[in-house]
Write an enzyme that holds these catalytic residues in place. Structure first.
Site, short mmCIF file in Angstrom:
data_model
loop_
_atom_site.label_atom_id
_atom_site.label_comp_id
_atom_site.label_asym_id
_atom_site.label_seq_id
_atom_site.Cartn_x
_atom_site.Cartn_y
_atom_site.Cartn_z
N GLY A 270 0.81 -1.22 0.00
CA GLY A 270 0.00 0.00 0.00
C GLY A 270 0.83 1.26 0.00
O GLY A 270 0.74 2.08 -0.91
N MET A 272 4.34 3.41 2.46
CA MET A 272 5.42 3.25 3.43
C MET A 272 5.71 4.57 4.12
O MET A 272 5.86 5.61 3.48
CB MET A 272 6.67 2.72 2.70
CG MET A 272 7.84 2.46 3.61
SD MET A 272 7.40 1.26 4.91
CE MET A 272 8.46 1.85 6.22
N GLU A 273 5.84 4.48 5.45
CA GLU A 273 5.91 5.66 6.32
C GLU A 273 7.30 6.24 6.52
O GLU A 273 7.54 6.92 7.53
CB GLU A 273 5.32 5.29 7.68
CG GLU A 273 6.16 4.31 8.53
CD GLU A 273 5.76 2.84 8.41
OE1 GLU A 273 5.16 2.47 7.37
OE2 GLU A 273 6.05 2.05 9.33
N ASN A 274 8.24 6.03 5.61
CA ASN A 274 9.59 6.57 5.74
C ASN A 274 9.57 7.98 6.30
O ASN A 274 8.80 8.83 5.86
CB ASN A 274 10.28 6.60 4.37
CG ASN A 274 10.05 5.35 3.58
OD1 ASN A 274 10.37 4.27 4.03
ND2 ASN A 274 9.44 5.48 2.40
N HIS A 306 -3.06 6.68 7.61
CA HIS A 306 -2.29 5.58 8.22
C HIS A 306 -0.80 5.91 8.22
O HIS A 306 -0.14 5.84 9.25
CB HIS A 306 -2.58 4.29 7.46
CG HIS A 306 -1.82 3.09 7.97
ND1 HIS A 306 -2.36 2.21 8.87
CD2 HIS A 306 -0.57 2.66 7.72
CE1 HIS A 306 -1.47 1.28 9.16
NE2 HIS A 306 -0.37 1.52 8.46
N GLU A 307 -0.28 6.27 7.07
CA GLU A 307 1.16 6.55 6.98
C GLU A 307 1.51 7.78 7.81
O GLU A 307 2.54 7.82 8.47
CB GLU A 307 1.59 6.73 5.53
CG GLU A 307 1.26 5.55 4.61
CD GLU A 307 1.65 4.19 5.15
OE1 GLU A 307 2.63 4.10 5.92
OE2 GLU A 307 0.95 3.20 4.83
N GLU A 329 1.67 -1.51 13.85
CA GLU A 329 0.64 -1.68 12.82
C GLU A 329 -0.77 -1.80 13.40
O GLU A 329 -1.71 -1.18 12.90
CB GLU A 329 0.97 -2.87 11.92
CG GLU A 329 2.26 -2.70 11.10
CD GLU A 329 2.30 -1.43 10.25
OE1 GLU A 329 1.24 -0.80 10.04
OE2 GLU A 329 3.41 -1.06 9.78
C1 7MF Z 1 -3.39 0.98 5.65
O1 7MF Z 1 1.87 -0.61 7.27
C2 7MF Z 1 -3.28 -0.19 6.36
C3 7MF Z 1 -2.26 -1.07 6.08
C4 7MF Z 1 4.09 -1.72 5.61
C5 7MF Z 1 3.47 -2.09 4.31
C6 7MF Z 1 1.55 -0.05 4.97
O2 7MF Z 1 2.37 1.46 6.63
C7 7MF Z 1 2.39 0.12 6.22
C8 7MF Z 1 3.87 -0.27 6.00
C9 7MF Z 1 1.61 -3.74 4.15
C10 7MF Z 1 0.27 -4.09 4.24
C11 7MF Z 1 -0.67 -3.13 4.54
C12 7MF Z 1 -0.29 -1.80 4.76
C13 7MF Z 1 1.07 -1.44 4.69
C14 7MF Z 1 2.02 -2.43 4.37
C15 7MF Z 1 -1.34 -0.82 5.08
C16 7MF Z 1 -1.46 0.35 4.38
C17 7MF Z 1 -2.47 1.23 4.67
N1 7MF Z 1 4.61 -0.02 7.23
BR1 7MF Z 1 2.82 -5.07 3.74
ZN ZN Z 2 1.39 0.59 8.71
#
Ligand code: 7MF
Ligand code: ZN
Length: 882
Positions: A270, A272-274, A306-307, A329
């Site tokens: 989806g 990434m929160e860098n 989320h990010e 998460e």
């Molecule tokens: C909303 O969690 C909910 C979950 C990891 C990659 C995004 O921010 C994240 C990353 C995966 C699966 C679902 C999500 C994410 C990842 C996600 C995205 C938006 N840290 Br793998």
């Molecule tokens: Zn996440």
């Protein structure tokens, strides 16, 4: 096959790092095929480490090492260090004082099809480091409890890479001979390397700002490919909404002066929160009324939030190790769910989240890959970004919220932030902060973190008219999961309300307590009685309101009782749930009739219940649409001992058709009353109108009625927004329709330059119940627009077919299984993460009949014999078979 099975990592083996990295200065000379990375690390021995080793072991994969220099003056030779496939060991590094290690290596982004580390997407260079991708960039201590201050200098060709981004603030830039330029970035916050990012490319930027509660101005920038600049406004608005919400609800303010988002079309997940530089799948950024549906708009806002929320729950406070993934998460998903609920409709959001949890996470928890939200072991950590860690993890946080109340939860989160800012911590630290701030004991509650499986609550009751009491007996039981034969009772909040036969609220007064409209029962034992007093008549019981715990509820209820709750329950979740149970029970009964070749007859109580729902005035039209929606085939399948996809499909279609026949007038009126040719309207009213209208259209198109088919065709042709256009196309693809082929062709013609819309075109055809679907899917694999190297396309075609088309994927001859295995084997070398996620459709093989079981396991075995099988695929396929 690989020679040895890949290694397992265990939580119980955790030890603190032997060395710390205090700061890292990175220098990248960027090139598509040969990027030069220079990393200058300042390290020191961790005094807390008990290891006697004097060697430093760094992780690194697929790297070409050029040079290692100690303390800026001593170039090391190959006697001073040793390389393996995934590590670099430097012998006898200084133990008493900090030291500097400079490493030079090269990497090749162009051949990186796994999309982890540094890779190329449409000519743009970008990175993905979570969980363990940084080791594919340079040698490092790639673990989240090693936190360092990063400065990054990017050097690149000015024409190809005019925009050069990394974490933090831009501190310097300049020109170089040969049309090269450079930019330096500094991130003042210590962070683990999984939060590192760089992006380089020809990008355009939408810029705006946000003024924080303390009055600081933050510059907000969204970077996209030039032709997408007209699709960024919604993402920007979403970011501002999220920033405001986090200040208001959690007191969390953004810390840097700059917040950047980059949209990338090749992305495994989806987003990434860098730190300061989020990288997003284009799917969760780009939206224009004519290209994105209402649900896309909502998802974008949710993912942006989320990010953004990770900046506090994930970045400022991060995970000690990857077993703690749910710490960031689960909490962040809970936060984004609440945000979306506040922004849209709480009732609708909760129902959608529960629907997903119950159809997908419950299946994971009931199968061979079941694991606790804090797993004990993994082979490949990428395989543990699961629905359990994310969605069940969010439910566990939600239960703490329910038990402590909003204020108590906020006290707990404040203490958690205050205690652990700047640290890498554990789920235990989170629970301890919640306990300490509220002076409560969550000892038993902690079992939710270590115990896998979905508990089953069995509820029974007796009413005593003489004593005016109601006794509610709740039993809990959790079936065994792999590696956990015996389960301990959990601490479960069960929200309950009571309703008198006239529909009025009955008081909830537990023995010795005070009366309230509803109550949260705390179930802690295997079996427990709760006695309600002062009830002048036997009430209807509304249990597990708001879905207060991620459990399965078993409660004998007649269709009449369910119909009563559907009309009278004041809890919006349980009211909807009663309707779902009502139709669900009836459909499951019809499934048996299909299997036994009995004539199908729809119980009139269903038609009546729907008629009543249709007759009421509803303010929230989205909620109204959900009340009219039938349980999905996947949800119905979960209720069956042995899943019969054909019978489920037939029974459900029969119910849909019969309802359409009996309620045609009401549905038509509702359609016409809510049909507008609108564009650019995204208020709750317009979204609700579209949703209810398109729900009606979907029922009506089950009828063999030319007038209705013309409505769908007309809606397709005149739609000014993607919601209406897709809804119309979808009923034409899912039902026999004279204009089906033409409209599919027209749609492709119209949207061929919008990748995200073409993804919809692929997914729609792949999930159709139409008889020619398998042939269509095969033909689409050869379509010029299909590409196995683009994860969004793979998910749209192969993912939709295997996960959203039970009828055709489970074709009795096994062609669906063989097709999927072929693709997984092809993806294994190309992109192991995507390959491994595609296996899930085969994992649930035990739920099908013997013949399908044999066909499915044969394909899993074939996958297991893939040459050079990746850790990702190996772990999921082998555990699926175990
Ligand atoms: C909303 O969690 C909910 C979950 C990891 C990659 C995004 O921010 C994240 C990353 C995966 C699966 C679902 C999500 C994410 C990842 C996600 C995205 C938006 N840290 Br793998
Ligand atoms: Zn996440």
């Amino acid at each position: 096959m690989r020679d040895a099975s890949p290694q397992t990592t265990y939580l119980k083996d955790y030890t603190v790092p032997e060395y710390f990295i205090h700061s890292v200065a990175l220098n990248f000379v960027l090139d598509e095929e040969n990027t030069l990375v220079t990393s200058r690390l300042t390290l020191s021995r961790n005094p807390a480490s008990r290891s006697m080793e004097t060697d430093l072991v760094l992780t690194g994969e697929n790297l070409l090492l050029r040079r290692v220099v100690l303390n800026d003056d001593t170039e090391l030779t190959d006697k001073d260090y040793q390389k393996t496939l995934d590590s670099l060991t430097v012998y006898n590094v200084p133990q008493q004082q900090p030291f500097v290690l400079t490493i030079e290596n090269t990497i090749n982004p162009k051949i990186n099809t796994a999309l982890e580390g540094l890779y190329l997407s449409n000519g743009m260079l970008c990175t993905q480091c979570e969980a363990e991708g940084f080791r594919k960039i340079t040698y490092f201590l790639d673990r989240p409890d090693v936190m360092a201050k990063f400065t990054t200098t990017l050097v690149a060709d000015k024409g190809r890479y005019p925009v050069l981004l990394s974490n933090g603030n831009k501190i310097a830039q300049g020109e170089l001979p040969g049309n090269q330029h450079w930019v330096s970035w500094e991130d003042p916050f210590s962070k683990p390397c999984y939060l590192f990012a760089l992006v380089a490319g020809q990008l355009e930027c939408l810029e705006d700002k946000f003024t924080t509660q303390s009055g600081r101005d933050i510059s907000l920038q969204i970077f996209v490919e030039p032709h997408d600049l007209d699709k960024c406004a919604h993402a920007m608005q979403s970011l501002q909404n999220a920033m405001r919400w986090d200040e208001e609800v959690y007191g969390c303010e953004y810390d840097l002066d700059l917040y950047m988002i980059v949209a990338v079309s090749h992305f495994n997940m989806g987003a990434m929160e860098n730190k300061g530089l989020n990288v997003f799948n284009t799917k969760f950024v780009l939206a224009r009324p004519d290209t994105a549906t209402d649900s896309d708009y909502e998802h974008i806002e949710g993912v942006i939030a989320h990010e953004y929320f990770h900046n506090w729950t994930g970045n400022r406070i991060t995970c000690r190790d990857w077993f703690q993934l749910s710490l960031k998460e689960g909490f962040t998903v809970f936060r984004d769910q609440e945000f979306t609920g506040d922004r849209t409709s709480k009732a609708v959001k909760r129902i959608e989240d529960v629907n997903m949890l119950r159809t997908r996470q419950f299946a994971e928890d009931a199968g061979p890959l079941a694991h606790p939200i804090r797993p004990d072991a993994y082979i490949e950590i990428n395989n543990f970004y699961t629905l359990t860690v994310y969605e069940k993890g969010a439910e566990v946080v939600r239960m703490i919220h329910t038990l402590l109340g909003a204020e108590g939860f906020r006290k707990g989160s404040d203490l958690y932030f205050a205690r652990h800012d700047g640290q890498a911590v554990t789920c235990e630290d989170f629970v301890k902060a919640m306990e300490a701030a509220n002076n409560v004991d969550l000892s038993q509650f902690r079992r939710w973190y270590s115990q896998a499986g979905t508990p089953v609550l069995t509820v029974s009751h007796t009413y005593n008219a003489a004593g005016q009491t109601l006794t509610l007996t709740i039993k809990q039981h959790c079936p065994p999961t792999p590696g956990q034969a015996v389960k301990e009772p959990l601490h479960i909040p069960v929200k309950v309300g009571l309703i008198y036969p006239d529909g009025s609220v009955a008081p909830c007064q537990l023995e010795g307590g005070t009366a309230a409209d509803e109550v949260i029962l705390e179930l802690t034992q295997a079996e427990q009685d709760f006695v309600f007093t002062g009830l002048t008549a036997a009430p209807a019981i509304s249990v597990l309101r708001g879905f207060s715990a991620p459990v399965k509820l078993v409660m004998e209820r007649s269709l009449e009782e369910l119909a009563f709750l559907l009309s009278h329950d004041s809890d919006t979740f349980n009211r909807w749930e009663a309707g779902q149970q009502l139709v669900g029970q009836v459909i499951i009964g019809l499934v048996a009739d299909v299997q036994n070749n009995r004539e199908l007859r729809l119980d009139p109580i269903i038609i009546d219940a729907f008629r009543q729902v249709l007759a009421q005035p509803w303010e929230d039209l989205s909620y109204f649409s959900l009340l009219l929606s039938l349980p999905s085939e996947t949800y119905l399948a979960e209720q069956m001992e042995v899943i019969d996809v054909v019978a489920i499909h037939k029974a459900r279609e029969f119910v849909k058709l019969t309802l359409a026949e009996n309620l045609q007038n009401a549905l038509q009126t509702l359609y016409l009353n809510n049909h507008r040719d609108e564009s650019g309207q995204f208020d709750a009213g317009a979204i609700g109108r579209r949703r209810i209208k398109n729900t009606c259209l979907s029922y009506l198109c089950a009828l063999d009625d030319l007038a209705i088919k013309n409505w769908a065709h007309q809606q397709f042709k005149t739609a000014k927004n993607m919601t209406d256009q897709m809804a119309a196309l979808s009923v034409m693809v899912n039902n026999p329709h004279y204009a089906r082929k033409q409209c599919l062709t027209d749609f492709y013609q119209q949207w061929q330059h919008e990748a995200l819309v073409i993804d919809k075109w692929f997914a729609l055809q792949a999930s159709s119940p139409a008889p020619d679907t398998f042939a269509t899917v095969q033909a689409l694999m050869a379509h010029p627009a299909f590409d196995l190297g683009t994860p969004n396309r793979v998910r749209a075609l192969i993912g939709a077919f295997s996960q959203a088309n039970p009828l055709h994927f489970h074709a009795a001859n096994g062609q669906g299984y063989q097709f999927l295995a072929d693709q997984i084997i092809a993806l294994n070398t190309l992109n192991p993460q995507v390959a491994s996620r595609m296996i899930s459709a085969l994992t649930s093989w035990r739920r099908y009949d013997a013949s399908r079981q044999a066909l499915m396991t044969a394909q899993l075995e074939r996958i297991m014999s893939t040459e050079a099988i990746s850790k990702d695929v190996y772990e999921i396929a082998s555990k699926s078979l175990a």
